[in-house]
Design an enzyme around this catalytic site. Sequence first.
Site, PDB file in Angstrom:
ATOM      1  N   GLU A  45     -18.677  13.888 -30.389  1.00 54.84           N
ATOM      2  CA  GLU A  45     -19.968  14.547 -30.434  1.00 54.84           C
ATOM      3  C   GLU A  45     -20.196  15.945 -30.514  1.00 54.84           C
ATOM      4  O   GLU A  45     -19.244  16.774 -30.266  1.00 54.84           O
ATOM      5  CB  GLU A  45     -20.837  13.658 -28.784  1.00 54.84           C
ATOM      6  CG  GLU A  45     -21.940  14.362 -28.974  1.00 54.84           C
ATOM      7  CD  GLU A  45     -22.546  14.068 -27.210  1.00 54.84           C
ATOM      8  OE1 GLU A  45     -23.643  14.568 -26.954  1.00 54.84           O
ATOM      9  OE2 GLU A  45     -21.710  13.522 -26.660  1.00 54.84           O
ATOM     10  N   LYS A 112     -29.709  11.060 -31.018  1.00 56.57           N
ATOM     11  CA  LYS A 112     -29.533  10.924 -29.039  1.00 56.57           C
ATOM     12  C   LYS A 112     -31.035  10.447 -28.403  1.00 56.57           C
ATOM     13  O   LYS A 112     -31.586  11.011 -28.943  1.00 56.57           O
ATOM     14  CB  LYS A 112     -28.410  11.791 -29.067  1.00 56.57           C
ATOM     15  CG  LYS A 112     -28.333  11.481 -27.362  1.00 56.57           C
ATOM     16  CD  LYS A 112     -27.002  12.643 -26.805  1.00 56.57           C
ATOM     17  CE  LYS A 112     -26.213  11.966 -25.939  1.00 56.57           C
ATOM     18  NZ  LYS A 112     -25.400  12.805 -24.815  1.00 56.57           N
ATOM     19  N   CYS A 164     -22.469   9.239 -26.181  1.00 51.66           N
ATOM     20  CA  CYS A 164     -22.282   9.176 -25.374  1.00 51.66           C
ATOM     21  C   CYS A 164     -23.306   8.377 -24.524  1.00 51.66           C
ATOM     22  O   CYS A 164     -23.290   7.301 -24.127  1.00 51.66           O
ATOM     23  CB  CYS A 164     -22.157  10.611 -24.906  1.00 51.66           C
ATOM     24  SG  CYS A 164     -21.259  10.765 -23.535  1.00 51.66           S
ATOM     25  N   SER A 190     -17.572  13.403 -23.195  1.00 59.11           N
ATOM     26  CA  SER A 190     -17.266  12.864 -21.577  1.00 59.11           C
ATOM     27  C   SER A 190     -16.283  13.603 -21.337  1.00 59.11           C
ATOM     28  O   SER A 190     -15.285  13.698 -21.465  1.00 59.11           O
ATOM     29  CB  SER A 190     -16.980  11.277 -21.934  1.00 59.11           C
ATOM     30  OG  SER A 190     -17.255  10.800 -20.969  1.00 59.11           O
ATOM     31  N   LYS A 196     -12.657   8.513 -13.936  1.00 60.89           N
ATOM     32  CA  LYS A 196     -13.872   8.383 -15.156  1.00 60.89           C
ATOM     33  C   LYS A 196     -13.289   7.078 -16.025  1.00 60.89           C
ATOM     34  O   LYS A 196     -14.052   6.665 -16.882  1.00 60.89           O
ATOM     35  CB  LYS A 196     -13.861   9.529 -15.368  1.00 60.89           C
ATOM     36  CG  LYS A 196     -15.694   8.869 -16.114  1.00 60.89           C
ATOM     37  CD  LYS A 196     -15.842  10.691 -17.049  1.00 60.89           C
ATOM     38  CE  LYS A 196     -17.436  10.467 -17.766  1.00 60.89           C
ATOM     39  NZ  LYS A 196     -18.120  11.783 -17.650  1.00 60.89           N
ATOM     40  N   ASN A 421      -9.419  40.978   6.423  1.00 62.30           N
ATOM     41  CA  ASN A 421     -10.061  41.048   5.209  1.00 62.30           C
ATOM     42  C   ASN A 421      -9.218  41.810   4.548  1.00 62.30           C
ATOM     43  O   ASN A 421      -9.131  41.905   3.100  1.00 62.30           O
ATOM     44  CB  ASN A 421     -11.479  40.726   5.142  1.00 62.30           C
ATOM     45  CG  ASN A 421     -12.127  39.713   5.567  1.00 62.30           C
ATOM     46  OD1 ASN A 421     -11.838  38.499   5.363  1.00 62.30           O
ATOM     47  ND2 ASN A 421     -13.276  40.030   5.541  1.00 62.30           N
ATOM     48  N   THR A 445      -7.014  31.997  -6.751  1.00 62.15           N
ATOM     49  CA  THR A 445      -6.269  30.653  -5.760  1.00 62.15           C
ATOM     50  C   THR A 445      -6.994  30.425  -4.528  1.00 62.15           C
ATOM     51  O   THR A 445      -6.656  29.420  -4.264  1.00 62.15           O
ATOM     52  CB  THR A 445      -5.117  31.460  -5.602  1.00 62.15           C
ATOM     53  OG1 THR A 445      -5.346  32.365  -4.106  1.00 62.15           O
ATOM     54  CG2 THR A 445      -4.213  32.392  -6.284  1.00 62.15           C
ATOM     55  N   GLU A 450     -11.726  25.592   0.847  1.00 61.60           N
ATOM     56  CA  GLU A 450     -12.078  27.217   1.421  1.00 61.60           C
ATOM     57  C   GLU A 450     -13.554  27.331   0.481  1.00 61.60           C
ATOM     58  O   GLU A 450     -13.653  28.659   1.419  1.00 61.60           O
ATOM     59  CB  GLU A 450     -11.105  28.028   0.406  1.00 61.60           C
ATOM     60  CG  GLU A 450      -9.231  27.897   0.796  1.00 61.60           C
ATOM     61  CD  GLU A 450      -8.809  29.245   0.797  1.00 61.60           C
ATOM     62  OE1 GLU A 450      -7.561  28.653   0.482  1.00 61.60           O
ATOM     63  OE2 GLU A 450      -9.346  29.063  -0.495  1.00 61.60           O
ATOM     64  N   LYS A 571     -20.716  33.587  -1.698  1.00 59.94           N
ATOM     65  CA  LYS A 571     -19.314  34.013  -1.916  1.00 59.94           C
ATOM     66  C   LYS A 571     -19.815  32.808  -3.049  1.00 59.94           C
ATOM     67  O   LYS A 571     -18.908  32.764  -4.392  1.00 59.94           O
ATOM     68  CB  LYS A 571     -18.419  32.770  -0.881  1.00 59.94           C
ATOM     69  CG  LYS A 571     -18.633  34.193   0.249  1.00 59.94           C
ATOM     70  CD  LYS A 571     -17.062  33.652   0.722  1.00 59.94           C
ATOM     71  CE  LYS A 571     -17.236  35.342   2.085  1.00 59.94           C
ATOM     72  NZ  LYS A 571     -15.680  34.577   2.999  1.00 59.94           N
TER      73      LYS A 571
END
Length: 609
Positions: A45, A112, A164, A190, A196, A421, A445, A450, A571
């Site tokens: 596609e 489509k 799709c 996809s 999946k 911090n 990271t 988190e 955040k």
Amino acid sequence: MSQKLKLAGACLNQTPIDWANNLRNIKNAIDDAKKEGVDILCLPELCITGYGCEDLFLSQWLPTTALEKLDEIIPHTSGIAISVGLPIRIEGKNYNTTAFIADKQVKGFYAKQKLANDGVHYEPRWFTPWSAGKVDSFEFEGKSIPFGHITIEHKGLNIAFEICEDAWQPDRPCEHLKTKIDLILNPSASHFAFGKSEFREELVIKSSNQFDCVYLYCNLLGNEAGRMIYDGDVLIAQKGKLIGRNHRLWYHDYRLLTVEVDFEKNTATENIKPHYSNRNEEFSHAAGLALFDYCRKSRSKGFVLSLSGGADSSTIATLIGFAVRTALEQRGKPGLEKVLGFQLTGDTPEEITKQLLTTAYQATKNSSDATFNSAKNLAESLGATFYNWQIDAEVNEYRSTIEEAIERKLTWEQDDITLQNIQARTRAPIIWMLANLENKLLMATSNRSEGDVGYATMDGDTSGSISPIAGVDKHFILQWLKYAEHELGFTGLKDVNALTPTAELRPEDQHQTDEEDLMPYEALMRIEREAILHGRSPKQVYEALKADFNSDQLKDWIKKFYQLWTRNQWKRERYAPSFHFDDFNIDPRSWYRFPILSGGYMEELNTML
């Protein structure tokens, strides 16, 4: 009808508006198909432009340029028929189409009908759905070409199309066809998600049975535009039986899968490649390929990582090591140098990793010998360049400056978060300097757990060009690290796997651990799935999980989750781009949007309690 025909699908590793790369892959796939005697080739596609062009699709020039590139492809189709995807603009509306070309003649454009508009997809923003059963014409190269819900007669076959999402929704386009169909081509984009591929394979098999035909599905490959990963699935089924399956998540620019089908006898020469059978395998190959593609497509010289010795940074380092090892196995050193665009000084995976991955352990007085040794041993086992330095002087300078300004001393009893911090933030400028010096990508990271609760320092451990593990939860990461040590052979993870996850930002005598600060990672993962994936209220989450956890603790954890989730949306808005791995994610730019300011579930939490 021809008795036997060779069918093929080719997955392609494309890049938005990288015309040279995209056309080269298309032409090479066509040439290889012709060498193998393929009669009909399906390409993915929107493979001419790239699927991830986003708002570029709204421009006037992009669809025009795509048609010009289609004109360059046509001469390569001598002696073969192909299906190739591109956007087409008609009277101010964009359509997602595939062009069917046979022996240098455009036979038609299929448009489509079902546009993907859930999760990571926003196709209705850019495209208009076509109506079932409607066929118009489109002027191309001075000819009137059938356009819309077309079927094609070629070599005695009746060929239909789905693109799709057409196959994933009820009321499918092929259900409206009145004639018997022999072959359905499905060019797709996809995105990868855990598990999946099994659902997709089942869909292709059932579709071939439902429409009593051969069904050929072809997907994109690689990290195309930054966030989405495509696994390169090519699947071919015949009347309810799988007859072709491609290798997935390979590091090649394109990969061809060919099957010979006897349409008269309803038989085929099967070509079924092995596939990855669990999440650990899928994550290793998907994340490794995504990092490799992101590096080369961003024209970077490699990666820089603040390696703490803990689980998150160690996961990223190991994935980079795995990517180097796999790319070298599949492409060889010359092929690797060609695609990266620079020379490699070594020959082994460890030697090449030393060039591509630079790590640094940035210690404070709260850091332990255990995490230093963990980081150092892992870096050495991978071959990565390893630095280490102290940042206490810089931390103390910031601390003394603010203490002088506010005219009091900071204490852990009164200023816990502030003192934690500043350590994380002080690491960011130095590691950024290293990334700039080496023209490499800085890895953030943070993981998804988190991200849920804001357990990360903005402009600290969230700093980076990309956040490669922000799409997976910490509970998964901890078990993957054990898999990587024992099954993938990364023995340098032994020390990492022996550690209890901790930020190491408080004094050592406080014995800080992540789960003590938050909750058990398994509980966090379970609450997250109920709350975010399934969209349940605090009370509904409690009802779903109360049989598995202590009632009072569970209520406390749910309350903490929703309070921290609400408080930390800002955040999540600022995290570096991340890869999509799971059936959901928390990136507001690609899956889950949540208000930055809200009522914070106060009434709902009070009702639960």
